[in-house]
Design an enzyme around this catalytic site. Sequence first.
Site, mmCIF file in Angstrom:
data_model
loop_
_atom_site.group_PDB
_atom_site.id
_atom_site.type_symbol
_atom_site.label_atom_id
_atom_site.label_comp_id
_atom_site.label_asym_id
_atom_site.label_seq_id
_atom_site.Cartn_x
_atom_site.Cartn_y
_atom_site.Cartn_z
ATOM 1 N N ASN A 185 -0.305 4.506 -0.273
ATOM 2 C CA ASN A 185 -0.925 5.768 0.165
ATOM 3 C C ASN A 185 -1.591 5.697 1.540
ATOM 4 O O ASN A 185 -2.315 6.608 1.937
ATOM 5 C CB ASN A 185 -1.932 6.263 -0.887
ATOM 6 C CG ASN A 185 -3.077 5.273 -1.102
ATOM 7 O OD1 ASN A 185 -3.138 4.235 -0.432
ATOM 8 N ND2 ASN A 185 -3.964 5.585 -2.018
ATOM 9 N N ASP B 240 -4.049 3.886 2.774
ATOM 10 C CA ASP B 240 -5.494 3.652 2.962
ATOM 11 C C ASP B 240 -5.801 2.209 3.376
ATOM 12 O O ASP B 240 -6.955 1.820 3.497
ATOM 13 C CB ASP B 240 -6.284 4.035 1.708
ATOM 14 C CG ASP B 240 -5.951 3.144 0.499
ATOM 15 O OD1 ASP B 240 -5.058 2.272 0.614
ATOM 16 O OD2 ASP B 240 -6.583 3.332 -0.565
ATOM 17 N N HIS C 273 -4.297 -17.351 -4.742
ATOM 18 C CA HIS C 273 -5.238 -16.513 -3.985
ATOM 19 C C HIS C 273 -6.498 -17.269 -3.563
ATOM 20 O O HIS C 273 -7.269 -16.766 -2.751
ATOM 21 C CB HIS C 273 -5.639 -15.305 -4.839
ATOM 22 C CG HIS C 273 -6.429 -15.714 -6.055
ATOM 23 N ND1 HIS C 273 -5.854 -16.387 -7.112
ATOM 24 C CD2 HIS C 273 -7.745 -15.600 -6.356
ATOM 25 C CE1 HIS C 273 -6.788 -16.656 -8.016
ATOM 26 N NE2 HIS C 273 -7.942 -16.180 -7.582
ATOM 27 N N ASP C 274 -6.743 -18.436 -4.145
ATOM 28 C CA ASP C 274 -7.946 -19.223 -3.844
ATOM 29 C C ASP C 274 -7.671 -20.388 -2.907
ATOM 30 O O ASP C 274 -8.557 -21.189 -2.642
ATOM 31 C CB ASP C 274 -8.532 -19.803 -5.144
ATOM 32 C CG ASP C 274 -9.453 -18.829 -5.852
ATOM 33 O OD1 ASP C 274 -9.988 -17.921 -5.181
ATOM 34 O OD2 ASP C 274 -9.638 -18.965 -7.072
ATOM 35 N N ASP D 77 -1.893 -1.282 -3.814
ATOM 36 C CA ASP D 77 -2.220 -0.546 -5.035
ATOM 37 C C ASP D 77 -1.108 -0.694 -6.081
ATOM 38 O O ASP D 77 -0.051 -1.271 -5.810
ATOM 39 C CB ASP D 77 -2.478 0.934 -4.717
ATOM 40 C CG ASP D 77 -1.399 1.537 -3.812
ATOM 41 O OD1 ASP D 77 -0.210 1.226 -4.026
ATOM 42 O OD2 ASP D 77 -1.752 2.299 -2.890
ATOM 43 N N ASP E 228 -5.808 -10.685 -15.050
ATOM 44 C CA ASP E 228 -6.812 -11.732 -14.960
ATOM 45 C C ASP E 228 -7.880 -11.481 -16.013
ATOM 46 O O ASP E 228 -8.351 -10.347 -16.162
ATOM 47 C CB ASP E 228 -7.459 -11.706 -13.566
ATOM 48 C CG ASP E 228 -7.304 -13.031 -12.846
ATOM 49 O OD1 ASP E 228 -7.719 -14.049 -13.430
ATOM 50 O OD2 ASP E 228 -6.779 -13.058 -11.722
ATOM 51 N N ASP F 99 0.845 -1.202 0.000
ATOM 52 C CA ASP F 99 0.000 0.000 0.000
ATOM 53 C C ASP F 99 0.876 1.246 0.000
ATOM 54 O O ASP F 99 1.641 1.469 0.932
ATOM 55 C CB ASP F 99 -0.917 -0.052 1.233
ATOM 56 C CG ASP F 99 -1.675 1.244 1.443
ATOM 57 O OD1 ASP F 99 -1.869 1.978 0.460
ATOM 58 O OD2 ASP F 99 -2.085 1.504 2.596
#
Length: 554
Positions: free
Chosen positions: A23, A25, A328-329, A29, A98, A21
């Site tokens: 920034n 938040d 990721h799954d 990103d 993807d 990340d």
Amino acid sequence: MTKKWWHDKVAYQIYPKSFCDSNGDGIGDLPGIIGKLDYLQDLGVDIIWLSPCYPSPLADEGYDISDYYDIDPRFGTMEDMDRLLAEAKKRNMYILMDLVVNHCSDEHEWFKKACQDPEGKYGNFFYLRDKKEGELPTNWRSYFGGPVWEDLPGTNKQYLHVFHKKQPDLNWENPEVREEVYKNINWWLDKGLGGFRIDAIINIKKALPFRNYEPDREDGLCTIKAMLSEAKGIGEFLGEMRDRTFKKYDAFSVGEVFDEKPEEIPDFIGDNGYFSSMFDFNETIFGESDKGWYDMRQITPDDYKKCCFEAQAKVGDMGFLSNIIENHDEPRGVSRYIPEGDCCTESKKMLAALNFMLRGLPFIYQGQELGMENVPISSIEEVDDISAINEYQVALDAGLSVEEAVKVISKYSRDNARTPMQWTDGANAGFTTGKPWLKVNPNYTDINAAAQQDDPDSVRSFYKQLIALRKNPEYKETVVYGALEPVWEEQHNLMAYYRKGDKTLLVIGNYQKEEQAVTLPSAYKKVLLNNYSDIAQTDNTIQLHGYQAVILEM
């Protein structure tokens, strides 16, 4: 086999929301990814696959796309994407995105237009059926639980969704849908994308006409796989897509392909296959149960070995598999494939060596190179993953206690792979200066990139050595193209195989914490890699330490 530019590459999957990340938040990103390209280059990565970063309501963490031509503001801007492509190119790296085209989001303009006029052009972009009181068009169960049919807002119709209800299936039988898909793929390839990972693609072909199947649970529904097993003719769609898109650009494509029939493998990944490669899921689907996660069978070292060798034998030299330990799954591979209580630096390196030296393209998932592990979960309240929340309920309905159901979820939840990347031992593992969107695994103080980067004995350093071996001009031909021959298959908790090309390499992993011996057929020339500092040897017999892995030149 025709040699291709991507055969000798090493790929790395990034889950943008959890990678870095920039920034504060709490969400990873694209600028965060750009800032870590040198880290990936140092590791030896050539191809980077980004999980979806298109605009999305995130009902299924970005796999529900509302605009195929833009970047979600959470992740940055299209300018950031252009900069990422340019910076990757400077480093001779390729970016994959993807391709999620079995379904879109219910917030996509096509679906909104279908709701406004179900009989019009966009109604035919989806599978719509007239609503009948007290009766569904079919009794199929979605992947995330419950029926695949949902009311089309403001109409007397229902639409099909084999995943989440916010993911309406696109009607691939409609040539206009296919044209839109190809147009989008080519738009991205023109932009400089290296290719795509193709999501859930087997689902695009439905068995027509629709019908009910035998229910397999108390809910009166049947698994969606019952319908898919009867679907014929997907090759026409996939061949058309290849010819209209990837082939023209010599782009790399890797398919998420489940339940393919053995005779179809050359069609999928042969010289003129629909895709450049497809993932080997033999290990990840092992032990699955129609009843749910709570009934899954634990994979043993011998099972893992058998799964790998079966997949390798099935494909042979027909084409290239993409080999994974996790994605990721899936839960973290070290927590899944290493027996409980045995996760340590040596066992993680052993698993890396056994997977990495298989024939095919190695894919590393973010944090895998650090040996990141499953995250402890104490309550369902901590869980974000929609499939885990569904499986928790399935477990409770089957009579498991809350504690038992949470234990099941802890083991298999997709959140395990989605916790923030562990960069440092500082606040939030160096992932963000804000509040992370998903909790950081508390073991980040021990397992992080900063601690491993300059440690020659770290898991990351071992991955770096494996990548260097794959690219070493002396061994590349054998590691990339050489045949794979299993050896000592019957020996319990031992996985070993030859890679035979212009050289002969022997990969051996002692898949247990107890020592065990192997007798080599002849003396070896050289130790190419070893996750211990020594080899205990008498004549040609090697006494392997617990979880020792060695790669020998014979």
